[in-house]
Scaffold this motif. Structure first.
Motif, PDB file in Angstrom:
ATOM      1  N   TYR A 259       5.929  -2.143   5.228  1.00 50.50           N
ATOM      2  CA  TYR A 259       6.297  -2.060   3.804  1.00 50.50           C
ATOM      3  C   TYR A 259       7.760  -1.639   3.651  1.00 50.50           C
ATOM      4  N   LYS A 260       8.173  -0.682   4.463  1.00 45.32           N
ATOM      5  CA  LYS A 260       9.555  -0.196   4.419  1.00 45.32           C
ATOM      6  C   LYS A 260      10.549  -1.323   4.715  1.00 45.32           C
ATOM      7  N   HIS A 261      10.152  -2.248   5.594  1.00 43.14           N
ATOM      8  CA  HIS A 261      11.038  -3.340   5.987  1.00 43.14           C
ATOM      9  C   HIS A 261      10.810  -4.606   5.158  1.00 43.14           C
ATOM     10  N   GLY A 262      10.032  -4.496   4.105  1.00 42.85           N
ATOM     11  CA  GLY A 262       9.826  -5.637   3.220  1.00 42.85           C
ATOM     12  C   GLY A 262       8.898  -6.695   3.771  1.00 42.85           C
ATOM     13  N   LEU A 263       8.098  -6.336   4.755  1.00 38.76           N
ATOM     14  CA  LEU A 263       7.146  -7.285   5.343  1.00 38.76           C
ATOM     15  C   LEU A 263       5.789  -7.142   4.676  1.00 38.76           C
ATOM     16  N   LYS A 264       5.154  -8.263   4.382  1.00 40.30           N
ATOM     17  CA  LYS A 264       3.832  -8.235   3.768  1.00 40.30           C
ATOM     18  C   LYS A 264       2.748  -8.368   4.838  1.00 40.30           C
ATOM     19  N   VAL A 265       1.718  -7.528   4.709  1.00 36.59           N
ATOM     20  CA  VAL A 265       0.547  -7.600   5.582  1.00 36.59           C
ATOM     21  C   VAL A 265      -0.608  -8.166   4.763  1.00 36.59           C
ATOM     22  N   PRO A 266      -1.241  -9.261   5.212  1.00 38.01           N
ATOM     23  CA  PRO A 266      -1.090  -9.928   6.513  1.00 38.01           C
ATOM     24  C   PRO A 266      -0.195 -11.169   6.483  1.00 38.01           C
ATOM     25  N   ASP A 267       0.476 -11.463   5.360  1.00 36.42           N
ATOM     26  CA  ASP A 267       1.246 -12.708   5.259  1.00 36.42           C
ATOM     27  C   ASP A 267       2.328 -12.814   6.339  1.00 36.42           C
ATOM     28  N   ASP A 268       3.065 -11.718   6.552  1.00 33.88           N
ATOM     29  CA  ASP A 268       4.163 -11.734   7.518  1.00 33.88           C
ATOM     30  C   ASP A 268       3.751 -11.182   8.882  1.00 33.88           C
ATOM     31  N   ILE A 269       2.850 -10.255   8.895  1.00 37.50           N
ATOM     32  CA  ILE A 269       2.411  -9.630  10.142  1.00 37.50           C
ATOM     33  C   ILE A 269       0.943  -9.231  10.006  1.00 37.50           C
ATOM     34  N   SER A 270       0.141  -9.536  11.014  1.00 36.33           N
ATOM     35  CA  SER A 270      -1.258  -9.136  11.027  1.00 36.33           C
ATOM     36  C   SER A 270      -1.408  -7.851  11.843  1.00 36.33           C
ATOM     37  N   VAL A 271      -2.358  -7.008  11.434  1.00 38.03           N
ATOM     38  CA  VAL A 271      -2.545  -5.706  12.085  1.00 38.03           C
ATOM     39  C   VAL A 271      -4.034  -5.444  12.264  1.00 38.03           C
ATOM     40  N   ILE A 272      -4.407  -5.002  13.469  1.00 38.89           N
ATOM     41  CA  ILE A 272      -5.781  -4.526  13.704  1.00 38.89           C
ATOM     42  C   ILE A 272      -5.699  -3.148  14.343  1.00 38.89           C
ATOM     43  N   GLY A 273      -6.526  -2.224  13.847  1.00 43.26           N
ATOM     44  CA  GLY A 273      -6.533  -0.862  14.356  1.00 43.26           C
ATOM     45  C   GLY A 273      -7.684  -0.617  15.307  1.00 43.26           C
ATOM     46  N   PHE A 274      -7.931   0.671  15.542  1.00 48.54           N
ATOM     47  CA  PHE A 274      -8.970   1.058  16.498  1.00 48.54           C
ATOM     48  C   PHE A 274      -9.471   2.440  16.110  1.00 48.54           C
ATOM     49  N   ASP A 275     -10.757   2.574  15.910  1.00 46.48           N
ATOM     50  CA  ASP A 275     -11.496   3.822  15.642  1.00 46.48           C
ATOM     51  C   ASP A 275     -12.489   3.651  14.503  1.00 46.48           C
ATOM     52  N   GLY A 276     -12.069   2.935  13.430  1.00 50.87           N
ATOM     53  CA  GLY A 276     -12.977   2.804  12.297  1.00 50.87           C
ATOM     54  C   GLY A 276     -13.043   4.061  11.450  1.00 50.87           C
ATOM     55  N   LEU A 277     -11.928   4.757  11.304  1.00 44.99           N
ATOM     56  CA  LEU A 277     -11.893   5.960  10.461  1.00 44.99           C
ATOM     57  C   LEU A 277     -12.183   5.596   9.006  1.00 44.99           C
ATOM     58  N   GLN A 278     -12.731   6.546   8.267  1.00 43.64           N
ATOM     59  CA  GLN A 278     -12.936   6.324   6.828  1.00 43.64           C
ATOM     60  C   GLN A 278     -11.619   5.982   6.154  1.00 43.64           C
ATOM     61  N   LEU A 279     -10.557   6.597   6.641  1.00 46.61           N
ATOM     62  CA  LEU A 279      -9.228   6.373   6.074  1.00 46.61           C
ATOM     63  C   LEU A 279      -8.827   4.912   6.129  1.00 46.61           C
ATOM     64  N   SER A 280      -9.314   4.176   7.137  1.00 44.81           N
ATOM     65  CA  SER A 280      -8.896   2.785   7.311  1.00 44.81           C
ATOM     66  C   SER A 280      -9.366   1.880   6.171  1.00 44.81           C
ATOM     67  N   SER A 281     -10.410   2.296   5.466  1.00 40.88           N
ATOM     68  CA  SER A 281     -10.889   1.508   4.324  1.00 40.88           C
ATOM     69  C   SER A 281     -10.171   1.883   3.032  1.00 40.88           C
ATOM     70  N   MET A 282      -9.378   2.956   3.066  1.00 40.34           N
ATOM     71  CA  MET A 282      -8.751   3.481   1.852  1.00 40.34           C
ATOM     72  C   MET A 282      -7.307   3.028   1.683  1.00 40.34           C
ATOM     73  N   VAL A 283      -6.684   2.535   2.773  1.00 43.03           N
ATOM     74  CA  VAL A 283      -5.280   2.137   2.688  1.00 43.03           C
ATOM     75  C   VAL A 283      -5.169   0.767   2.024  1.00 43.03           C
ATOM     76  N   VAL A 284      -3.949   0.392   1.677  1.00 38.79           N
ATOM     77  CA  VAL A 284      -3.693  -0.904   1.035  1.00 38.79           C
ATOM     78  C   VAL A 284      -2.707  -1.689   1.890  1.00 38.79           C
ATOM     79  N   PRO A 285      -3.123  -2.887   2.359  1.00 34.74           N
ATOM     80  CA  PRO A 285      -4.468  -3.452   2.239  1.00 34.74           C
ATOM     81  C   PRO A 285      -5.431  -2.761   3.204  1.00 34.74           C
ATOM     82  N   PRO A 286      -6.744  -2.818   2.913  1.00 34.28           N
ATOM     83  CA  PRO A 286      -7.727  -2.193   3.799  1.00 34.28           C
ATOM     84  C   PRO A 286      -7.613  -2.748   5.221  1.00 34.28           C
ATOM     85  N   LEU A 287      -7.700  -1.869   6.190  1.00 33.13           N
ATOM     86  CA  LEU A 287      -7.381  -2.189   7.577  1.00 33.13           C
ATOM     87  C   LEU A 287      -8.553  -2.807   8.338  1.00 33.13           C
TER      88      LEU A 287
END
Length: 334
Positions: A259-287
């Motif tokens: 976001y800081k660099h003006g990149l849109k997720v997932p249009d410009d870059i795709s991201v996958i995390g690891f753990d399945g924290l509750q927090l991961s469903s609360m961010v924008v966009p949901p992880l």
């Protein structure tokens, strides 16, 4: 004066031994007797003394839980599960924050020894020989979470980290990605960091994607390192299309830096995390993330430990299932 167990026994018209058995859920009495004893306890405000109970059953009904970072979302979800199960079995939990490098571990083990805890849950840290020696002298059981020991007699609860990382990268490849970077945990982390890197490399090899060391960077599982290492990737491999972060906190750091660099997720870059924290469903966009059932893992560890405490029997390690939770941070390439 505070009411005593003798007062309870006298008012309930039972023996002190019967009151003790009711307090410790040992059985050998009728439901009517149990109900009467509990009514008297409530009526006179009797508070059982853990030390006194321990003299009777040689237990203090307490468990020590050691985390390298108590404040992390990862630790809090494991603790929630462990405490929920322990509370249901009338055990209390003493939580110890050992710090990342384990500097405080020996100090806390000594504290737990002084408090005469009945068992220990050791989370996300290497069970070093010096720790094993102290725990062995305490003659109490230990269960590991997200860790494993060279001693096969020590039970553990964990996922298959290598396979979970493999599945994350395989998922990205299935979505059309080939320029896939990984933000790993620490280079020296043999418990979860190294196996996840192995899974990443294995998936690349399976799909015929040459490994480029510039695409593999190392953080420390925390948010700040996700931000830092993603910015490093943008400088060294700006053509990347997807990032696999070895923790949700680092993945959320990637979202922030993007976001800081003006990149849109997932249009410009795709991201996958690891753990399945509750927090991961609360961010924008949901992880999108690889889920470890952390609360359930905490419950399982508590259950195994308490069973060992109360029966004196050994237990075996448990590999639990992971899963990929699809949300909105990975796009399919044409």
């Amino acid at each position: 004066m505070n009411p005593t167990i003798k007062d309870v026994a006298k008012m309930a018209n039972v023996s002190i031994a019967t009151v003790s058995r009711v307090l410790n859920n040992l059985g050998g009495y009728t439901d009517k007797t149990r109900q009467r004893v509990n009514e008297v306890i409530k009526e006179i405000g009797y508070q059982p003394n853990a030390i006194a109970r321990g003299l009777i059953n040689k237990r203090t009904q307490t468990i020590g839980v050691l985390f390298p970072n108590v404040s992390s979302s990862f630790s809090s979800e494991i603790l929630q599960g462990a405490e929920d199960f322990a509370h249901g079995r009338n055990y209390s939990i003493v939580v110890c924050n050992t710090d990342d490098d384990g500097k405080r571990t020996m100090k806390y083990l000594q504290l737990l020894r002084e408090k005469q805890v009945d068992g220990i849950i050791f989370s996300s840290s290497e069970l070093r020989d010096e720790y094993l020696e102290v725990i062995g002298n305490m003659k109490i059981p230990v269960v590991l979470i997200s860790s494993q020991s060279n001693d096969p007699a020590i039970p553990y609860v964990r996922i298959d980290d290598s396979q979970a990382a493999y599945d994350a990268v395989d998922y990205l490849v299935a979505k059309g990605h080939r320029k896939i970077a990984m933000i790993s945990g620490g280079k020296e982390d043999v418990l979860t960091g190294a196996p996840r890197v192995q899974g990443y490399l294995r998936a690349l090899q399976k799909h015929g994607i040459p490994f480029d060391e510039r695409y593999l960077v190392y953080g420390d599982f925390r948010f700040e390192s996700g931000c830092r290492e993603f910015e490093k990737l943008l400088r060294t491999v700006p053509d990347l299309t997807a990032v696999f972060a070895a923790s949700d906190e680092m993945a959320i750091g990637v979202l922030s830096a993007a976001y800081k660099h003006g990149l849109k997720v997932p249009d410009d870059i795709s991201v996958i995390g690891f753990d399945g924290l509750q927090l991961s469903s609360m961010v924008v966009p949901p992880l999108t993330t690889v889920r470890q059932p952390l609360v359930e893992m905490g419950q399982m560890a508590s259950e195994i430990l308490i069973q060992m405490i109360e029966t004196g029997q050994t237990a075996t390690g448990q590999i639990v299932a992971h899963s990929i939770v699809e949300r909105q941070t990975v796009r399919t390439l044409a």
